[in-house]
Design an enzyme around this catalytic site. Structure first.
Site, PDB file in Angstrom:
ATOM      1  N   GLU A  76       0.841  -1.206   0.000  1.00 29.91           N
ATOM      2  CA  GLU A  76       0.000   0.000   0.000  1.00 29.91           C
ATOM      3  C   GLU A  76       0.872   1.251   0.000  1.00 29.91           C
ATOM      4  OE1 GLU A  76      -3.172  -0.098   2.999  1.00 29.91           O
ATOM      5  OE2 GLU A  76      -2.960   2.062   3.255  1.00 29.91           O
ATOM      6  N   ASP A 118       0.214   5.435   0.578  1.00 28.57           N
ATOM      7  CA  ASP A 118      -0.842   6.373   1.003  1.00 28.57           C
ATOM      8  C   ASP A 118      -0.442   7.835   0.873  1.00 28.57           C
ATOM      9  OD1 ASP A 118      -2.253   4.160   2.038  1.00 28.57           O
ATOM     10  OD2 ASP A 118      -1.304   4.379   4.001  1.00 28.57           O
ATOM     11  N   GLU A 126      -2.372  10.861   2.724  1.00 28.66           N
ATOM     12  CA  GLU A 126      -3.508  11.165   3.598  1.00 28.66           C
ATOM     13  C   GLU A 126      -3.435  12.640   3.991  1.00 28.66           C
ATOM     14  OE1 GLU A 126      -4.669   7.105   5.900  1.00 28.66           O
ATOM     15  OE2 GLU A 126      -2.857   8.109   6.582  1.00 28.66           O
TER      16      GLU A 126
END
Ligand SMILES: *[C@@H]1O[C@H](CO)[C@@H](O)[C@H](O)[C@H]1NC(C)=O
Length: 296
Positions: free
Chosen positions: A111, A113, A115
């Site tokens: 993953e 990310d 954010e």
């Protein structure tokens, strides 16, 4: 040759449908995208996601009932993905707008990310990034941005090949994660990842460590996802042999296997001017810094 023409044509968004037609010839996926073709809603009530501006902008809305999200229909293995995002203006404290890439959620998932941690009016957003390799994350970095991300659309990009993952903002690298498999570190290389976006209540932790909660009086909170460009190989079609990229893709060229001198300079500018937190220097959490920290 045909592929070259197709790829040049993709520069012109008004030729989109034509470019999409030609793209079948080159069997790659790098048109300026059309939301209704490439994404589906994953989260929220029907009115928490909305396509506006002739389908070019996807709005994600958080209200006191429901969060919202969408995901790509396809999975990708290596390539370049750019997304324009405009964040919630005004009061966005406690609200997390996430833009991320993830393989299937298994204990060994990969993953990457972005954010965006909202804030009270006129206080700065934080952009937190994280990377999970083979199920292990805990690699958070946080920066302030050098602009107000709620005033305009800006571009947030992933460059992903066998040697490195580079996260960029408006073309400026903010983070690099190198392939360190040679010294036993897992790298994101085997699992195709989909593209995801969501908006949700992170009031317990997101803003000043949870001190500023979501003020529902300011809801609904709307983040906008605009034009995007996926120039990537499709994965998840079957076996590893069937997935992945034929050689000769631009992102495999030597110039993209590491950062150029200029990009290294930009990255150190970002780190020296805007870095808020780096797991690599959090000695309370990691008395012995994770191995990748001492390598790059
Ligand atoms: C919000 O603003 C405060 C005060 O300027 C700052 O300390 C904090 O880092 C900002 N961002 C977040 C997500 O808390």
């Amino acid at each position: 040759m045909k592929e070259q023409i197709a790829c040049n044509m993709r520069q012109f968004q008004d030729l989109r449908s034509l470019a999409a037609a030609v793209c079948i010839v080159c069997s790659c996926t790098n048109v300026l995208g059309v939301y209704t073709d490439d994404f589906h809603v994953t989260w929220g009530a029907p009115n928490n996601t909305k396509l506006v501006d002739g389908g070019e902008v996807m709005q994600l809305m958080l209200d006191n009932h429901t969060a919202a999200g969408f995901a790509s229909n396809k999975m990708y293995l290596f390539g370049s993905i750019d997304m324009q995002i405009k964040l919630i203006p005004g009061d966005s404290a406690g609200v997390v707008t996430a833009y991320y890439f993830s393989s299937e959620l298994t204990p060994s998932h990969d993953e990457v990310d972005f954010e965006f941690l909202g804030n009270v009016t006129s206080q700065p957003y934080i952009l937190q990034t994280n990377i999970f390799a083979n199920g292990v994350g805990g690699r958070e970095q946080r920066i302030y941005l050098w602009f107000d991300p709620s005033a305009d659309f800006h571009s947030y990009s992933l460059l992903w090949n066998e040697q490195q993952i580079v996260l960029s903002v408006d073309g400026i690298p903010i983070r690099r994660f190198a392939n360190n498999e040679a010294v036993g570190m897992p790298y994101l290389r085997k699992q195709p990842m989909g593209i995801y976006a969501s908006i949700w209540d992170g009031g317990t932790w997101a803003t000043r460590g949870g001190l500023d909660k979501v003020d529902w009086g300011s809801s609904p909170f709307v983040a906008e996802f605009g034009r995007y460009k996926v120039d990537a190989c499709e994965g998840g079609k079957g076996t590893m042999e069937e997935d992945g990229c034929p050689s000769g893709k631009w992102w495999n060229e030597a110039a993209y296997q590491e950062l150029s001198y200029a990009k290294k300079g930009q990255l150190s500018w970002v780190r020296s001017s805007f870095l808020v937190y780096d797991y690599c220097t959090d000695s309370e959490r990691y008395p012995v810094p994770p191995p990748e920290c001492s390598i790059s």
